[in-house]
Scaffold this active site. Structure first.
Site, PDB file in Angstrom:
ATOM      1  N   SER A  25       8.156   3.068   2.349  1.00 20.54           N
ATOM      2  CA  SER A  25       9.540   3.526   2.271  1.00 20.54           C
ATOM      3  C   SER A  25      10.355   2.765   3.306  1.00 20.54           C
ATOM      4  CB  SER A  25       9.624   5.028   2.584  1.00 20.54           C
ATOM      5  OG  SER A  25       9.093   5.278   3.874  1.00 20.54           O
ATOM      6  N   TYR A  58      12.219   2.724  -1.371  1.00 23.00           N
ATOM      7  CA  TYR A  58      13.064   3.912  -1.480  1.00 23.00           C
ATOM      8  C   TYR A  58      13.417   4.386  -0.080  1.00 23.00           C
ATOM      9  CZ  TYR A  58       8.652   6.370  -0.638  1.00 23.00           C
ATOM     10  OH  TYR A  58       7.456   6.796  -0.104  1.00 23.00           O
TER      11      TYR A  58
END
Length: 126
Positions: A25, A58
């Site tokens: 991430s 993300y």
């Protein structure tokens, strides 16, 4: 017709951490996420100004006020602490809506201080 438009952008943030062994991430200061209208777990594209690499991951929330930009997991191979990044998210919408769309753009200095917010990218002069 459906168009894909810039939704939000963090322009020239600096990487504060790169953790290969953290779950994949990019942790981003919550203040930065809100400024650009990026949601936690939203897909983001990252453009590394320092080394030219471009990759997708993300967003996850980083501690509010910490100025954290932590590139995690396999993406940590694409950025080092101190690298300058552009982080962008996109949205799809009908052509009619896209013609009047205004993204949320946050501009930063070299110390992850937010300098200004805008609803457009300036016209590039010749």
């Amino acid at each position: 017709m459906i168009r894909t438009m810039l939704q939000g952008k963090l322009h020239r943030v600096k990487v504060t951490q790169a953790d290969l062994h953290y779950e994949g991430s990019c942790a981003i200061d919550q203040d930065f996420l809100e400024a650009a209208g990026i949601l936690e777990y939203e897909a983001i594209d990252i453009y590394n100004v320092t080394n030219g690499k471009r990759f997708s991951t993300y967003a996850i929330a980083g501690e509010r006020g910490s100025k954290i930009i932590s590139v995690n997991g396999a993406a940590a191979h694409c950025a080092d602490v101190g690298d300058i990044l552009i982080i962008a998210s996109y949205v799809t919408m009908p052509d009619e809506q896209a013609r009047s769309w205004q993204p949320k753009v946050a501009y930063f200095d070299g110390d992850n201080e937010m300098k200004r917010l805008a609803k457009a990218v300036p016209v590039q002069v010749a």
